[in-house]
Design a protein around this motif. Sequence first.
Motif, PDB file in Angstrom:
ATOM      1  N   UNK A 266       0.848  -1.187   0.000  1.00  0.00           N
ATOM      2  CA  UNK A 266       0.000   0.000   0.000  1.00  0.00           C
ATOM      3  C   UNK A 266       0.878   1.229   0.000  1.00  0.00           C
ATOM      4  N   UNK A 267       0.252   2.331   0.330  1.00  0.00           N
ATOM      5  CA  UNK A 267       0.927   3.624   0.255  1.00  0.00           C
ATOM      6  C   UNK A 267       2.232   3.624   1.048  1.00  0.00           C
ATOM      7  N   UNK A 268       3.255   4.216   0.422  1.00  0.00           N
ATOM      8  CA  UNK A 268       4.598   4.280   1.009  1.00  0.00           C
ATOM      9  C   UNK A 268       4.838   5.744   1.360  1.00  0.00           C
ATOM     10  N   UNK A 269       4.992   6.016   2.619  1.00  0.00           N
ATOM     11  CA  UNK A 269       5.028   7.400   3.086  1.00  0.00           C
ATOM     12  C   UNK A 269       6.387   7.741   3.695  1.00  0.00           C
ATOM     13  N   UNK A 277       4.753   2.375   5.990  1.00  0.00           N
ATOM     14  CA  UNK A 277       3.309   2.466   5.853  1.00  0.00           C
ATOM     15  C   UNK A 277       2.594   1.891   7.042  1.00  0.00           C
ATOM     16  N   UNK A 278       1.314   1.657   6.858  1.00  0.00           N
ATOM     17  CA  UNK A 278       0.478   1.181   7.956  1.00  0.00           C
ATOM     18  C   UNK A 278       0.376  -0.349   7.930  1.00  0.00           C
ATOM     19  N   UNK A 279       0.413  -0.955   9.089  1.00  0.00           N
ATOM     20  CA  UNK A 279       0.159  -2.386   9.219  1.00  0.00           C
ATOM     21  C   UNK A 279      -1.348  -2.592   9.380  1.00  0.00           C
TER      22      UNK A 279
ATOM     23  N   UNK C 273       1.727  -0.024  14.893  1.00  0.00           N
ATOM     24  CA  UNK C 273       0.828   0.053  13.757  1.00  0.00           C
ATOM     25  C   UNK C 273       1.469   0.424  12.435  1.00  0.00           C
ATOM     26  N   UNK C 274       2.804   0.522  12.429  1.00  0.00           N
ATOM     27  CA  UNK C 274       3.508   0.945  11.230  1.00  0.00           C
ATOM     28  C   UNK C 274       4.578  -0.068  10.853  1.00  0.00           C
ATOM     29  N   UNK C 275       4.865  -0.168   9.556  1.00  0.00           N
ATOM     30  CA  UNK C 275       6.057  -0.886   9.093  1.00  0.00           C
ATOM     31  C   UNK C 275       6.960   0.157   8.447  1.00  0.00           C
TER      32      UNK C 275
END
Lengths: 347, 347, 347, 347
Positions: A266-269, A277-279, C273-275
């Motif tokens: 998903x989105x890479x921030x 990103x978010x898990x 909550x993040x990777x």
Amino acid sequence: MKHEGEGVGGGADALRVAVIGTGRMGSDHVRRLDRVISGARVSAVIDVDGGRAERIADGVPGCTAYTDAAAAMDAGDVNAVLIASPGPAHEAALLAAFARDLPVLCEKPLTPGAESALRVMEAEVKLGHRRAQVGFMRRYDTEYLQLKALLDGGGLGRALMLHCRHRNVATPPGFTEAMMINDSVVHEIDATRWLLGQEITAVSVVKPAPSSAAPDGLSDPQLVLLETSGGALADVEVFVNCGFGYQVQCEAVGERGSARLGDAHGLYVNAAGRWGGAVAQDYVDRFREAYDREVQHWVDAARRGVTEGPSVWDGYAAAAVCEAGVRAQTSGARTEVTLTARPPMYG
Amino acid sequence: MKHEGEGVGGGADALRVAVIGTGRMGSDHVRRLDRVISGARVSAVIDVDGGRAERIADGVPGCTAYTDAAAAMDAGDVNAVLIASPGPAHEAALLAAFARDLPVLCEKPLTPGAESALRVMEAEVKLGHRRAQVGFMRRYDTEYLQLKALLDGGGLGRALMLHCRHRNVATPPGFTEAMMINDSVVHEIDATRWLLGQEITAVSVVKPAPSSAAPDGLSDPQLVLLETSGGALADVEVFVNCGFGYQVQCEAVGERGSARLGDAHGLYVNAAGRWGGAVAQDYVDRFREAYDREVQHWVDAARRGVTEGPSVWDGYAAAAVCEAGVRAQTSGARTEVTLTARPPMYG
Amino acid sequence: MKHEGEGVGGGADALRVAVIGTGRMGSDHVRRLDRVISGARVSAVIDVDGGRAERIADGVPGCTAYTDAAAAMDAGDVNAVLIASPGPAHEAALLAAFARDLPVLCEKPLTPGAESALRVMEAEVKLGHRRAQVGFMRRYDTEYLQLKALLDGGGLGRALMLHCRHRNVATPPGFTEAMMINDSVVHEIDATRWLLGQEITAVSVVKPAPSSAAPDGLSDPQLVLLETSGGALADVEVFVNCGFGYQVQCEAVGERGSARLGDAHGLYVNAAGRWGGAVAQDYVDRFREAYDREVQHWVDAARRGVTEGPSVWDGYAAAAVCEAGVRAQTSGARTEVTLTARPPMYG
Amino acid sequence: MKHEGEGVGGGADALRVAVIGTGRMGSDHVRRLDRVISGARVSAVIDVDGGRAERIADGVPGCTAYTDAAAAMDAGDVNAVLIASPGPAHEAALLAAFARDLPVLCEKPLTPGAESALRVMEAEVKLGHRRAQVGFMRRYDTEYLQLKALLDGGGLGRALMLHCRHRNVATPPGFTEAMMINDSVVHEIDATRWLLGQEITAVSVVKPAPSSAAPDGLSDPQLVLLETSGGALADVEVFVNCGFGYQVQCEAVGERGSARLGDAHGLYVNAAGRWGGAVAQDYVDRFREAYDREVQHWVDAARRGVTEGPSVWDGYAAAAVCEAGVRAQTSGARTEVTLTARPPMYG
């Protein structure tokens, strides 16, 4: 996509499904059948809590509430059954559906133990054709399907090992160690059997010192080792209070390469000094499309008059492995799995 | 960066190193000391194959070839020793260096077994101060250092599990199962002890059906389980004929998160229908900078008159775990590790 | 790795370097030559701030402080020069080094403009051989080297486009728009020339509405377009107040594929909550090894009596493109670059 | 999920859709409405090639073939229209649908030019309510939706730049440069407008030397620059003969961070010395779920009596930007976009 006042939808030939159980999973399946799946509608919902069944039925055009599954199945407007009630209620519902020769989609576990699963299998064998699909929805996830295709196509050579991770944010009250096997690892048990096309022959469980995030009495995480009939070895980290997210990963190691599924994407921030990103936070985030695909597959097959997907044999075998796993968890010893002979009906 | 005809380099105060062993590792260390490392030069190379030693020495200004390590150590131009000979020769070389109070960098294994390692440790304890650094170079890899810092800083909470992968393209002729533990897993054994700051208390080995790429008699891959004094559990896939590359990975699972090192990186290419990059093909690709950093650290410390880095205790403990591992590999049983009391000198 | 009281190090034949300028970059090069680089030592430091030079020299054995570069070059203990003073001082230092035929490593920019760069080039041409290497250290970064090798090897077909990102956390006081070109984009200018083996023929600059994080008067970010003699097109996002980190990326798009460098890597963490992982915060994080490799290359070549790496021609061409870039930044118009004929000495 | 012999499906209240055009896109929409979408069925297919329409209709229960769209719309069994015919036919079909007040899903482009789009808009404005949704399906892709949410939520601060890539494996015969704008970049045009909530005010096109894989007369790739009413800048690489796959990426750069969508994901494989995975080969691979979500959204809204999603205004604005883009492509000059006043009906 039916809405109040628009009359009964789903088509004259739509599958008319009785959904048994209106807990989190059942009500999600009602929504899915009502709004996402093509060619089906919910004609009945059943719950021992009649008020709850009523509330759900009220939101679905042409849907009647029941407290008794058999009564619902006997109603004229039902020609298929989706079982999402608690495990102990599955056997009776499955037998009732078989008695009426109705196609069933049964949430895992098929039944809470190998013995009852065996009774269900015998009933279906007696019926002479498959009528139940078991809800091992990993088989419908895009990446699992890609891994299956890669293994079947020989892209990695023969599979030697699987490394699996199954992590949940936290457990609800009352969650037991046995549930780590029966509710969580059961998915890896089925995935191992399916990916490799082999039965599991022995289970061992190794427990490190538990996380301080684990509730009293729950040795969390654990490492579960599965040995297969073809000599492969799967290790499964099950960590149901990992805190950071819902994460399911599997790396297959073959003779010529390895392949891993379940990396977050998903989105890479880039922000605040971090990349990433978010898990996913729960199985709905992670497996929504797999559930949709699973139910659609069942509906499509049922409308063609057949039942496909994970079978009662798969449900039985998983139950037998889970029983061995729970014994291994308690004893600390490697525990062999003994299966009955596979009826020819299950190929 | 000294070159023929330019005279002896490295500075009047440079460490003057005798390199014992001129195989692949030894000659690479000669190159490293000669051309990469600051503050050191190679003043002697020793090999029982005198011709080979001569050929190496010829390429290094101010370097003399020897066939006897003690003779080299007695030469005026040597004030430090790097041992890269085969393991069975390590004990004698270490004792000879201790006898002359010379700082030593000893490639792993310290010695081929716990008993000889113990003798080396006793000799160093008798000397009264550390003089040997053992070549566990993972401790100098950037990502291992980041993981160590993350764990020590509490970023993941207490560590519960490590999942390790150690893959080599293929084994040379004569590679034995014991070498899978002694030469390969020994790195994960040290890394586990170092990352967690705990001793390993038991070892188990589980073997799937071997890859058809494995030579006869080598059950490859294997899964090695390490239990630690703090109750953590490390699983290590060791696969020395994986075919596709050299890959070392480690995921630490803590109470509040997990962290993985060893993902391939570098150039990311889209071409011919694929995205991705190249997998390292050997340990030089993967760990070049860690080796440089290790040797530089040893040289810097030696020039300050001290010895730091992995100690003889670390070498001994790894040897004891390897012995238990080889027994577990043979017996199939969980095997406990017993260590002698830790001398206060090793803190 | 020399330390006080240990005498002069670096070897009788070590390069004896005078470092001009003791700001951030200069003092980092002193540390590098003193402690990291093999075959060199710092024999002189020069700064117009004599006290500062003294303080630096005090920490380095055998190093003398000067306020005048020519005086240092005339001292017996200097046989090479590293220029890290502010750009306007470069021309005089380069000419002084050429007059003494000393090898020079000159931090970028070669000089602050094309005209002065041309004078430097004429002086070197008159000398008849290369004596200056310009500090375009991107050419020493592992991933840039991989990309260069991939392009030169034809792996992507002919290069058509480069997409570059150059992001800094924030600018220091006094940072001007011209510095976005002269100090930041200058690296992409050199990288484009080097990767493609082509000259840059025109520059355009497009400015979106500036970030509210940009200081008054600084239109940040900007998009700089570089056209090359071979018809390739490079776009460079320069964003010097991006806030989140120091990030340098480059994607080369060829006829048969694309390749990207500069993706963040290192430890991959799941937590909260993040990777993801950490973004580098400055050029030292990102390019430390490239700097080490650059200086080592210069030292090695100088000790063999030659000068390699980015040339004065490269420094001049970059200066000419920067001048066009600053004009384009001001005018908003596409601005052509005119270069003098390339002296045969620069091949 | 209706099958031959099972009678007409989709529910008495299902949307009964006439699909105009049975080329690749049209027949895929027929399949989608027939088998994937809930609450709709295909009651008519229209193609000027009547035989082709017949063949498609034969596979769909309850579906009639037509060669004339108006005739189909007048049939009793049609209450919605999906337009997938070539662009020049769109205007007439849209006006016919508006005349009957039928909800329309019109594949992009709305019409082939701003002038005809304006006529369509005037017709819808006259109708007094929205009846057409334009097929800009990027707005239904999971990652685009995540990026939109991140931007709208302020997670990156104000957006300053977008960096977009739009790559196709190869072009079919007859593909023109104008089609690079009208068929490919049109998606980035809409995505830029939608992500930023701003209109595009000017377009520039820069062309590097074309790839040798580009057909004669096609300058491929190109870099398209879009300026927006809020001062943001989007650069779009359009490369329709990139050879390696279908790749759509977008990085939004904001005041406080950046976010990128479109990185390849899925199974991660180590094999044959490489890590990585497969690049999508066409838009179906990449955007299947976005198409499903788009059509489902349209069906759901239509059954509630409304039309949502990308509007005729969006279609008109995209057409106007495309026209400017094609002019910029030809002239090489920055070209401003002029839009008519936005009718209040379009918010």
